[in-house]
Design a protein around this motif. Sequence first.
Motif, PDB file in Angstrom:
ATOM      1  N   ALA A  30       0.743  -1.205  -0.056  1.00  0.00           N
ATOM      2  CA  ALA A  30      -0.161   0.020  -0.026  1.00  0.00           C
ATOM      3  C   ALA A  30       0.803   1.149  -0.109  1.00  0.00           C
ATOM      4  N   ALA A  31       1.793   1.293   0.651  1.00  0.00           N
ATOM      5  CA  ALA A  31       2.965   2.382   0.898  1.00  0.00           C
ATOM      6  C   ALA A  31       3.528   2.524  -0.531  1.00  0.00           C
ATOM      7  N   TYR A  32       4.163   1.546  -1.151  1.00  0.00           N
ATOM      8  CA  TYR A  32       4.550   1.518  -2.475  1.00  0.00           C
ATOM      9  C   TYR A  32       3.472   2.274  -3.511  1.00  0.00           C
ATOM     10  N   ILE A  33       2.454   1.928  -3.491  1.00  0.00           N
ATOM     11  CA  ILE A  33       1.237   2.576  -4.241  1.00  0.00           C
ATOM     12  C   ILE A  33       1.231   3.924  -4.166  1.00  0.00           C
ATOM     13  N   GLU A  34       0.940   4.163  -2.770  1.00  0.00           N
ATOM     14  CA  GLU A  34       1.013   5.579  -2.446  1.00  0.00           C
ATOM     15  C   GLU A  34       2.263   6.414  -3.054  1.00  0.00           C
ATOM     16  N   LEU A  35       3.481   5.978  -2.773  1.00  0.00           N
ATOM     17  CA  LEU A  35       4.492   6.499  -3.245  1.00  0.00           C
ATOM     18  C   LEU A  35       4.570   6.868  -4.723  1.00  0.00           C
ATOM     19  N   PHE A  36       4.334   5.739  -5.441  1.00  0.00           N
ATOM     20  CA  PHE A  36       4.173   5.935  -7.046  1.00  0.00           C
ATOM     21  C   PHE A  36       3.089   6.630  -7.545  1.00  0.00           C
ATOM     22  N   ALA A  37       2.006   6.978  -6.835  1.00  0.00           N
ATOM     23  CA  ALA A  37       0.779   7.664  -7.147  1.00  0.00           C
ATOM     24  C   ALA A  37       0.842   9.101  -6.578  1.00  0.00           C
ATOM     25  N   GLU A  53      -3.866   1.876 -12.033  1.00  0.00           N
ATOM     26  CA  GLU A  53      -2.737   1.179 -12.670  1.00  0.00           C
ATOM     27  C   GLU A  53      -1.962   0.495 -11.897  1.00  0.00           C
ATOM     28  N   LEU A  54      -1.462   0.950 -10.778  1.00  0.00           N
ATOM     29  CA  LEU A  54      -0.709   0.492  -9.826  1.00  0.00           C
ATOM     30  C   LEU A  54      -1.269  -0.650  -8.805  1.00  0.00           C
ATOM     31  N   GLU A  55      -2.591  -0.410  -8.630  1.00  0.00           N
ATOM     32  CA  GLU A  55      -3.100  -1.753  -8.074  1.00  0.00           C
ATOM     33  C   GLU A  55      -3.077  -2.704  -9.005  1.00  0.00           C
TER      34      GLU A  55
END
Length: 186
Positions: A30-37, A53-55
């Motif tokens: 979840a933190a990776y997705i938050e970082l790249f979003a 897309e990240l999900e």
Amino acid sequence: MSELGPVAWPPAPIKTERLVLRESEAWDRAAYIELFASVEVGVYLGGSRSRDELERVVPEVPGRRPGVFVIDLGGAMIGTVSIDRRDAARPGHVRPGGGEAELGYMLLPRAWGHGYAAEACAAVLEWFAETAPAEPVVLCTQSANTRSMRLAAGLGFTEVERFEEFGAEQWFGVRDAGAPYGAARP
């Protein structure tokens, strides 16, 4: 062996005064997705990506590859710091053929301004200097990214050149092997 050459991976977690630098786990997704979003994070990195897309594309355990550390503060991921091989096809090199060790990092905006990037980068640079003592480390950032430029100077990187890449001026610097970490060189 890893893409980092003689560096065994993963190393034991690296502990600093406030942080733990460790290999990625599934709970970091979840933190990776938050970082790249994050629009703020993407400003100097070519833009953010959509959460949808990240999900779809972020693996169950993201960032689990040699050279990538999760920056953990109190049991939660706040960013990443990495040592990777710089692609020989890209501009900016300090040795013939390229392939230098390159420092990179990204932090969630809520973690900015607390010195975590400097603390994490200095710890990874120390670890790498012990692991590969004769190897210089390079860093590339957009020259417009004043925070990253200050961090590079504070870590002792010196400018080698500037060039155009990804539609912006890039600052490229080197940190000599064996130099002390955590403070700028005179």
